[in-house]
Write a protein that holds these residues in place. Structure first.
Motif, PDB file in Angstrom:
ATOM      1  N   TRP A   1       0.824  -1.209   0.000  1.00  0.00           N
ATOM      2  CA  TRP A   1       0.000   0.000   0.000  1.00  0.00           C
ATOM      3  C   TRP A   1       0.857   1.258   0.000  1.00  0.00           C
ATOM      4  O   TRP A   1       0.506   2.259  -0.643  1.00  0.00           O
ATOM      5  CB  TRP A   1      -0.971   0.000   1.178  1.00  0.00           C
ATOM      6  CG  TRP A   1      -2.074  -1.000   1.043  1.00  0.00           C
ATOM      7  CD1 TRP A   1      -2.371  -2.025   1.908  1.00  0.00           C
ATOM      8  CD2 TRP A   1      -3.040  -1.089  -0.011  1.00  0.00           C
ATOM      9  NE1 TRP A   1      -3.447  -2.736   1.447  1.00  0.00           N
ATOM     10  CE2 TRP A   1      -3.884  -2.184   0.268  1.00  0.00           C
ATOM     11  CE3 TRP A   1      -3.271  -0.353  -1.165  1.00  0.00           C
ATOM     12  CZ2 TRP A   1      -4.946  -2.545  -0.557  1.00  0.00           C
ATOM     13  CZ3 TRP A   1      -4.321  -0.721  -1.997  1.00  0.00           C
ATOM     14  CH2 TRP A   1      -5.145  -1.802  -1.691  1.00  0.00           C
TER      15      TRP A   1
ATOM     16  N   ILE B   1       0.789   4.349  -2.762  1.00  0.00           N
ATOM     17  CA  ILE B   1       0.723   5.791  -2.465  1.00  0.00           C
ATOM     18  C   ILE B   1       1.892   6.525  -3.118  1.00  0.00           C
ATOM     19  O   ILE B   1       1.707   7.573  -3.748  1.00  0.00           O
ATOM     20  CB  ILE B   1       0.715   6.039  -0.940  1.00  0.00           C
ATOM     21  CG1 ILE B   1      -0.600   5.552  -0.331  1.00  0.00           C
ATOM     22  CG2 ILE B   1       0.944   7.519  -0.628  1.00  0.00           C
ATOM     23  CD1 ILE B   1      -0.619   5.548   1.195  1.00  0.00           C
TER      24      ILE B   1
ATOM     25  N   SER C   1       1.056   8.960  -6.216  1.00  0.00           N
ATOM     26  CA  SER C   1       1.263  10.388  -5.923  1.00  0.00           C
ATOM     27  C   SER C   1       2.214  11.042  -6.913  1.00  0.00           C
ATOM     28  O   SER C   1       2.123  12.247  -7.162  1.00  0.00           O
ATOM     29  CB  SER C   1       1.795  10.563  -4.495  1.00  0.00           C
ATOM     30  OG  SER C   1       0.818  10.148  -3.570  1.00  0.00           O
TER      31      SER C   1
ATOM     32  N   GLY D   1      -2.218  14.030  -3.941  1.00  0.00           N
ATOM     33  CA  GLY D   1      -1.427  13.111  -3.124  1.00  0.00           C
ATOM     34  C   GLY D   1      -2.122  12.817  -1.810  1.00  0.00           C
ATOM     35  O   GLY D   1      -2.111  11.677  -1.326  1.00  0.00           O
TER      36      GLY D   1
ATOM     37  N   ILE E   1      -5.135  10.558  -2.565  1.00  0.00           N
ATOM     38  CA  ILE E   1      -4.653   9.183  -2.773  1.00  0.00           C
ATOM     39  C   ILE E   1      -4.330   8.536  -1.424  1.00  0.00           C
ATOM     40  O   ILE E   1      -4.707   7.385  -1.173  1.00  0.00           O
ATOM     41  CB  ILE E   1      -3.427   9.176  -3.707  1.00  0.00           C
ATOM     42  CG1 ILE E   1      -3.854   9.566  -5.125  1.00  0.00           C
ATOM     43  CG2 ILE E   1      -2.721   7.820  -3.687  1.00  0.00           C
ATOM     44  CD1 ILE E   1      -2.703   9.931  -6.036  1.00  0.00           C
ATOM     45  N   THR E   2      -3.663   9.271  -0.541  1.00  0.00           N
ATOM     46  CA  THR E   2      -3.334   8.745   0.786  1.00  0.00           C
ATOM     47  C   THR E   2      -4.607   8.390   1.544  1.00  0.00           C
ATOM     48  O   THR E   2      -4.678   7.327   2.193  1.00  0.00           O
ATOM     49  CB  THR E   2      -2.491   9.757   1.585  1.00  0.00           C
ATOM     50  OG1 THR E   2      -1.276   9.997   0.862  1.00  0.00           O
ATOM     51  CG2 THR E   2      -2.173   9.249   2.973  1.00  0.00           C
TER      52      THR E   2
ATOM     53  N   VAL F   1      -6.143   5.166   0.016  1.00  0.00           N
ATOM     54  CA  VAL F   1      -5.339   3.983   0.325  1.00  0.00           C
ATOM     55  C   VAL F   1      -5.428   3.645   1.815  1.00  0.00           C
ATOM     56  O   VAL F   1      -5.513   2.472   2.187  1.00  0.00           O
ATOM     57  CB  VAL F   1      -3.879   4.144  -0.152  1.00  0.00           C
ATOM     58  CG1 VAL F   1      -3.012   2.996   0.345  1.00  0.00           C
ATOM     59  CG2 VAL F   1      -3.835   4.215  -1.677  1.00  0.00           C
TER      60      VAL F   1
ATOM     61  N   SER G   1       3.695  -0.214   6.145  1.00  0.00           N
ATOM     62  CA  SER G   1       3.609   1.006   5.348  1.00  0.00           C
ATOM     63  C   SER G   1       4.584   2.066   5.857  1.00  0.00           C
ATOM     64  O   SER G   1       5.333   2.671   5.074  1.00  0.00           O
ATOM     65  CB  SER G   1       2.169   1.531   5.405  1.00  0.00           C
ATOM     66  OG  SER G   1       2.034   2.703   4.665  1.00  0.00           O
TER      67      SER G   1
END
Length: 161
Positions: free
Chosen positions: A63, A67, A71, A80, A83-84, A87, A110
């Protein structure tokens, strides 16, 4: 010897050994300690806890890479963050699968990946070996505790009169 003292003893010894192994193999010692911590914090013990922590650590690595790469394609900084957010949702919702239910393990994998600037090829073996060391720390500590309970001091042995 109490269980805590026995596990503390074997954890101390194996932590020193892990430091040497990590440096000798060119691994990230701190990431290995995250793998170890992930095992110790796992809700399950033994091999099930080890498998659970390792699988979730590895999904966390995946994951984080999603990201990082997604990003890079986002032209706006705000994307970004979006997207974070998406996720992070997926990292949690995967826990609907029982074998991925250990959410902290996912976030540990992560975070290790982010801390290594996305060097997943180094993070993965570090997390795996660290998790194995965590398992060995606890298992050997429990073994030492059990052995110490079995040995009885001579003063407790009944004497012949």
């Amino acid at each position: 010897m109490s269980t805590l003292v026995a596990i503390s003893l074997t954890t101390g010894i194996l932590s020193g050994l892990w430091g040497w192994v990590a440096i000798s193999l060119g691994l990230l010692s701190w990431a290995g300690f995250l793998g170890c911590t992930s095992y110790f914090a796992s809700p399950n013990d033994g091999l099930k806890g080890l498998a659970e922590s390792l699988v979730t650590n590895l999904t966390g690595v995946f994951w984080a890479m999603v990201i990082i790469h997604a990003s890079q394609f986002a032209s706006l900084e705000i994307m970004g963050y979006v997207i974070t957010a998406i996720v992070a949702f997926l990292m949690c919702i995967q826990a609907k699968q029982s074998w991925l239910a250990y959410i902290p393990g996912t976030f540990i994998g992560s975070c290790a990946t982010f801390a290594s600037d996305g060097n997943w090829k180094l993070v993965i073996p570090s997390l795996i070996l660290g998790g194995i060391f965590g398992y060995l720390m606890k298992a050997s500590g429990l073994w030492v505790h059990q052995k110490s309970k079995q040995s009885q001091p001579m003063s407790e042995v009944p004497s012949r009169s």
